[in-house]
Structure formats: structure tokens, C-alpha cells
Design a protein around this motif. Structure first.
Motif, PDB file in Angstrom:
ATOM      1  N   SER A   7      34.395   7.768   8.703  1.00  0.00           N
ATOM      2  CA  SER A   7      34.643   7.587  10.211  1.00  0.00           C
ATOM      3  C   SER A   7      33.428   6.618  10.351  1.00  0.00           C
ATOM      4  CB  SER A   7      34.699   8.637  10.749  1.00  0.00           C
ATOM      5  OG  SER A   7      33.491   9.391  11.019  1.00  0.00           O
ATOM      6  N   ARG A   8      32.291   6.646   9.805  1.00  0.00           N
ATOM      7  CA  ARG A   8      31.364   6.029  10.150  1.00  0.00           C
ATOM      8  C   ARG A   8      30.939   4.491   9.341  1.00  0.00           C
ATOM      9  NH1 ARG A   8      28.331  11.205   9.580  1.00  0.00           N
ATOM     10  NH2 ARG A   8      27.745  10.447   7.617  1.00  0.00           N
ATOM     11  N   GLY A   9      32.139   4.403   8.396  1.00  0.00           N
ATOM     12  CA  GLY A   9      32.374   3.120   7.743  1.00  0.00           C
ATOM     13  C   GLY A   9      31.340   3.297   6.351  1.00  0.00           C
ATOM     14  N   PRO A  73      33.597   0.296  11.240  1.00  0.00           N
ATOM     15  CA  PRO A  73      32.874   0.270  12.358  1.00  0.00           C
ATOM     16  C   PRO A  73      31.343  -0.343  12.120  1.00  0.00           C
ATOM     17  CG  PRO A  73      32.909   2.476  11.899  1.00  0.00           C
ATOM     18  CD  PRO A  73      33.807   1.792  10.828  1.00  0.00           C
ATOM     19  N   PRO A  74      30.874  -1.031  13.318  1.00  0.00           N
ATOM     20  CA  PRO A  74      29.697  -1.547  13.228  1.00  0.00           C
ATOM     21  C   PRO A  74      28.704  -0.468  12.936  1.00  0.00           C
ATOM     22  CG  PRO A  74      30.351  -1.900  15.370  1.00  0.00           C
ATOM     23  CD  PRO A  74      31.544  -1.180  14.516  1.00  0.00           C
ATOM     24  N   PRO A  75      27.732  -0.580  11.955  1.00  0.00           N
ATOM     25  CA  PRO A  75      26.664   0.847  11.610  1.00  0.00           C
ATOM     26  C   PRO A  75      25.889   0.994  12.907  1.00  0.00           C
ATOM     27  CG  PRO A  75      26.088  -1.180  10.488  1.00  0.00           C
ATOM     28  CD  PRO A  75      27.149  -1.499  11.119  1.00  0.00           C
ATOM     29  N   ASP A  76      25.580   2.269  12.915  1.00  0.00           N
ATOM     30  CA  ASP A  76      24.618   2.653  13.934  1.00  0.00           C
ATOM     31  C   ASP A  76      23.319   3.082  13.243  1.00  0.00           C
ATOM     32  OD1 ASP A  76      22.930   4.157  15.544  1.00  0.00           O
ATOM     33  OD2 ASP A  76      24.499   5.655  16.096  1.00  0.00           O
ATOM     34  N   PRO A  77      22.225   2.025  13.056  1.00  0.00           N
ATOM     35  CA  PRO A  77      21.077   2.422  12.479  1.00  0.00           C
ATOM     36  C   PRO A  77      20.399   3.736  12.733  1.00  0.00           C
ATOM     37  CG  PRO A  77      20.621   0.804  14.190  1.00  0.00           C
ATOM     38  CD  PRO A  77      22.248   1.152  14.385  1.00  0.00           C
ATOM     39  N   ASN A  82      26.406   6.934   4.978  1.00  0.00           N
ATOM     40  CA  ASN A  82      27.093   7.143   3.628  1.00  0.00           C
ATOM     41  C   ASN A  82      26.729   8.624   3.277  1.00  0.00           C
ATOM     42  OD1 ASN A  82      27.472   4.485   3.187  1.00  0.00           O
ATOM     43  ND2 ASN A  82      25.587   4.070   2.553  1.00  0.00           N
ATOM     44  N   ALA A  83      27.398   9.056   2.310  1.00  0.00           N
ATOM     45  CA  ALA A  83      27.158  10.521   1.928  1.00  0.00           C
ATOM     46  C   ALA A  83      27.221  10.550   0.368  1.00  0.00           C
ATOM     47  CB  ALA A  83      28.212  11.381   2.428  1.00  0.00           C
ATOM     48  N   VAL A  84      26.368  11.539   0.004  1.00  0.00           N
ATOM     49  CA  VAL A  84      26.385  11.950  -1.475  1.00  0.00           C
ATOM     50  C   VAL A  84      26.779  13.472  -1.504  1.00  0.00           C
ATOM     51  CG1 VAL A  84      25.090  12.545  -3.538  1.00  0.00           C
ATOM     52  CG2 VAL A  84      24.568  10.518  -2.041  1.00  0.00           C
ATOM     53  N   VAL A  85      27.954  13.754  -1.990  1.00  0.00           N
ATOM     54  CA  VAL A  85      28.279  15.275  -2.049  1.00  0.00           C
ATOM     55  C   VAL A  85      28.106  15.733  -3.543  1.00  0.00           C
ATOM     56  CG1 VAL A  85      30.461  16.589  -1.707  1.00  0.00           C
ATOM     57  CG2 VAL A  85      30.288  14.558  -0.549  1.00  0.00           C
ATOM     58  N   ILE A  86      27.070  16.970  -3.419  1.00  0.00           N
ATOM     59  CA  ILE A  86      26.820  17.540  -4.750  1.00  0.00           C
ATOM     60  C   ILE A  86      27.610  18.552  -4.685  1.00  0.00           C
ATOM     61  CG2 ILE A  86      25.102  18.813  -5.708  1.00  0.00           C
ATOM     62  CD1 ILE A  86      24.226  15.717  -5.031  1.00  0.00           C
ATOM     63  N   VAL A  87      28.480  18.576  -5.938  1.00  0.00           N
ATOM     64  CA  VAL A  87      29.525  19.515  -6.485  1.00  0.00           C
ATOM     65  C   VAL A  87      29.014  20.372  -7.503  1.00  0.00           C
ATOM     66  CG1 VAL A  87      31.576  18.109  -5.262  1.00  0.00           C
ATOM     67  CG2 VAL A  87      30.826  17.965  -8.035  1.00  0.00           C
ATOM     68  N   GLY A  88      29.102  21.535  -7.405  1.00  0.00           N
ATOM     69  CA  GLY A  88      28.726  22.347  -8.695  1.00  0.00           C
ATOM     70  C   GLY A  88      27.181  22.850  -8.602  1.00  0.00           C
ATOM     71  N   PHE A  89      26.411  23.293  -9.588  1.00  0.00           N
ATOM     72  CA  PHE A  89      25.157  23.623  -9.412  1.00  0.00           C
ATOM     73  C   PHE A  89      24.106  22.340  -9.862  1.00  0.00           C
ATOM     74  CE2 PHE A  89      21.390  24.980 -11.982  1.00  0.00           C
ATOM     75  CZ  PHE A  89      20.825  25.638 -11.121  1.00  0.00           C
ATOM     76  N   ALA A  90      23.133  22.254  -8.878  1.00  0.00           N
ATOM     77  CA  ALA A  90      22.135  21.148  -8.766  1.00  0.00           C
ATOM     78  C   ALA A  90      20.873  21.695  -9.616  1.00  0.00           C
ATOM     79  CB  ALA A  90      21.924  20.659  -7.431  1.00  0.00           C
ATOM     80  N   ALA A  91      20.812  21.443 -10.897  1.00  0.00           N
ATOM     81  CA  ALA A  91      19.680  22.043 -11.626  1.00  0.00           C
ATOM     82  C   ALA A  91      18.081  21.658 -11.074  1.00  0.00           C
ATOM     83  CB  ALA A  91      19.776  21.832 -13.290  1.00  0.00           C
ATOM     84  N   ALA A  92      17.232  22.492 -11.304  1.00  0.00           N
ATOM     85  CA  ALA A  92      15.789  21.967 -10.844  1.00  0.00           C
ATOM     86  C   ALA A  92      15.315  20.817 -11.527  1.00  0.00           C
ATOM     87  CB  ALA A  92      14.957  23.302 -11.269  1.00  0.00           C
ATOM     88  N   GLY A  93      14.728  20.225 -11.004  1.00  0.00           N
ATOM     89  CA  GLY A  93      14.035  18.699 -11.567  1.00  0.00           C
ATOM     90  C   GLY A  93      15.117  17.576 -11.425  1.00  0.00           C
ATOM     91  N   THR A  94      16.455  17.642 -10.669  1.00  0.00           N
ATOM     92  CA  THR A  94      17.280  16.640 -10.713  1.00  0.00           C
ATOM     93  C   THR A  94      17.290  16.130  -9.379  1.00  0.00           C
ATOM     94  OG1 THR A  94      19.166  18.078 -10.061  1.00  0.00           O
ATOM     95  CG2 THR A  94      18.569  17.606 -12.455  1.00  0.00           C
ATOM     96  N   ARG A  95      17.717  14.828  -9.196  1.00  0.00           N
ATOM     97  CA  ARG A  95      17.792  14.045  -7.698  1.00  0.00           C
ATOM     98  C   ARG A  95      18.848  15.012  -6.977  1.00  0.00           C
ATOM     99  NH1 ARG A  95      17.849   9.661 -11.253  1.00  0.00           N
ATOM    100  NH2 ARG A  95      15.919   8.461 -10.954  1.00  0.00           N
ATOM    101  N   SER A  96      19.859  15.563  -7.613  1.00  0.00           N
ATOM    102  CA  SER A  96      20.802  16.420  -7.096  1.00  0.00           C
ATOM    103  C   SER A  96      20.013  17.513  -6.110  1.00  0.00           C
ATOM    104  CB  SER A  96      22.110  16.959  -7.824  1.00  0.00           C
ATOM    105  OG  SER A  96      22.814  16.000  -8.079  1.00  0.00           O
ATOM    106  N   ARG A  97      19.155  18.225  -6.874  1.00  0.00           N
ATOM    107  CA  ARG A  97      18.476  19.517  -6.371  1.00  0.00           C
ATOM    108  C   ARG A  97      17.252  19.016  -5.360  1.00  0.00           C
ATOM    109  NH1 ARG A  97      18.893  23.954  -4.687  1.00  0.00           N
ATOM    110  NH2 ARG A  97      20.313  24.318  -6.306  1.00  0.00           N
ATOM    111  N   ASP A  98      16.978  17.731  -5.488  1.00  0.00           N
ATOM    112  CA  ASP A  98      16.096  17.124  -4.451  1.00  0.00           C
ATOM    113  C   ASP A  98      16.947  16.946  -3.148  1.00  0.00           C
ATOM    114  OD1 ASP A  98      13.910  17.207  -6.406  1.00  0.00           O
ATOM    115  OD2 ASP A  98      14.139  14.981  -6.870  1.00  0.00           O
ATOM    116  N   LEU A  99      18.225  16.369  -3.423  1.00  0.00           N
ATOM    117  CA  LEU A  99      18.805  16.385  -2.207  1.00  0.00           C
ATOM    118  C   LEU A  99      19.348  17.681  -1.642  1.00  0.00           C
ATOM    119  CD1 LEU A  99      21.205  13.373  -3.390  1.00  0.00           C
ATOM    120  CD2 LEU A  99      19.457  13.486  -1.736  1.00  0.00           C
ATOM    121  N   VAL A 100      19.499  18.575  -2.325  1.00  0.00           N
ATOM    122  CA  VAL A 100      20.031  19.931  -1.943  1.00  0.00           C
ATOM    123  C   VAL A 100      18.788  20.563  -0.984  1.00  0.00           C
ATOM    124  CG1 VAL A 100      20.731  22.190  -2.357  1.00  0.00           C
ATOM    125  CG2 VAL A 100      21.719  20.366  -3.602  1.00  0.00           C
ATOM    126  N   ASP A 101      17.659  20.192  -1.674  1.00  0.00           N
ATOM    127  CA  ASP A 101      16.550  21.027  -1.124  1.00  0.00           C
ATOM    128  C   ASP A 101      15.937  20.098   0.173  1.00  0.00           C
ATOM    129  OD1 ASP A 101      16.575  23.019  -2.927  1.00  0.00           O
ATOM    130  OD2 ASP A 101      15.002  22.001  -4.149  1.00  0.00           O
TER     131      ASP A 101
END
Length: 152
Positions: A7-9, A73-77, A82-101
Motif C-alpha cells: 500500500s506504500r508502493g 503512491p508517492p513515497p513518504d520519506p 519496503n518490507a523484508v519478511v523473515i520466514v522460518g528460523f533466523a540463525a545467529a550471525g545472519t542478516r536475517s537474525r540481525d533484522l529480527v533483533d
């Protein structure tokens, strides 16, 4: 989270490295498209040679459909788009875990990238818990991040 980003484009990225997880994510996205939650004009891409080799049907479906994109729609700064959806387990030391944390920066391709993310974990966990209860009739408890759980 997906509908809010769209919805945010914005763009949604769902890392799914395991073949079976890719299939599950595609199945769920198809269900969302089927019930109208995920609009038909939103493209879905799979970037995993191994998963595509194992999932010829999905690859052919993705290649056969080239839905036109609606003008975003025009972006609101002040708000992330955008979104990154982490599915499943995010192991320690990964970018996924960093995002979850809750990381505020990630190093990618030798550069530090600013992260302005919203946390969908609590609602996602509740939704999964409710789905397990509704569909399987099992009582599910969702532990907090880092909480030790004894399984008997």
C-alpha cells in the motif's frame, strides 16, 4: 506486513533458501492472491536456481504471467516503504537474525545500509499460534525471542 508495504508502493522481499520453504511461501502467496489479499497486479519472483529446478510448475507459472504494475503512491520519506519478511528460523550471525533483533544498519556488498524496519513478529507469531489452534486443534504457546523452552 505484505499488504502494508504494497500500500506504500514498496517492494517485499522474502528470503527462502530451503526448497521446501520456497514451496510453502509460494503456496501461501497463491492463497493470498486467491482470496484477494495479494492483488493480481503484484508480481512474484523466485530467485533460487535450486528451488526453481525442483519447482518447475511454479517457475512456469511465474514466467507465464507478467502482470502490469500499478503506479505506486508517492513515497513518504518518514516511513519505510519496503518490507523484508523473515520466514522460518533466523540463525545467529545472519542478516536475517540481525533484522529480527532490530538492527538499524546492515552491511551489504561492502556498504552499510540504513534499516528502517517495522517489527511484524508479534502479530505473525499470534497469527501462527491461532492458525495452529484453529486448523489442528493444538494448543500452541509462542515463546519470546531468546526464551528457553522445554519440549517433552
Amino acid at each position: 506486513m505484505i499488504t502494508r508495504a504494497l500500500s506504500r508502493g514498496g517492494t517485499v522481499v522474502i528470503p527462502a533458501f530451503a526448497i521446501d520453504r520456497t514451496e510453502v511461501v509460494l503456496h501461501e502467496l497463491a492463497a493470498l492472491r486467491g482470496d484477494g489479499t495479494l492483488p493480481r497486479h503484484v508480481p512474484v519472483y523466485v530467485d533460487s536456481p535450486m528451488a526453481l529446478a525442483a519447482l518447475d510448475v511454479y517457475r512456469d507459472a511465474v514466467r507465464a504471467h507478467s502482470w502490469p504494475r500499478a503506479a505506486p503512491p508517492p513515497p513518504d520519506p518518514a516511513r519505510p516503504r519496503n518490507a523484508v519478511v523473515i520466514v522460518g528460523f533466523a540463525a545467529a550471525g545472519t542478516r536475517s537474525r540481525d533484522l529480527v533483533d532490530g538492527a538499524r544498519t546492515l552491511k551489504m556488498f561492502g556498504e552499510y545500509i540504513s534499516v528502517r524496519a517495522e517489527d511484524g513478529e508479534e502479530t505473525a507469531s499470534e497469527t501462527l499460534r491461532d492458525r495452529i489452534d484453529d486448523e489442528l486443534g493444538w494448543t500452541a504457546v509462542v515463546p519470546k525471542s531468546g526464551e528457553a523452552v522445554l519440549v517433552r
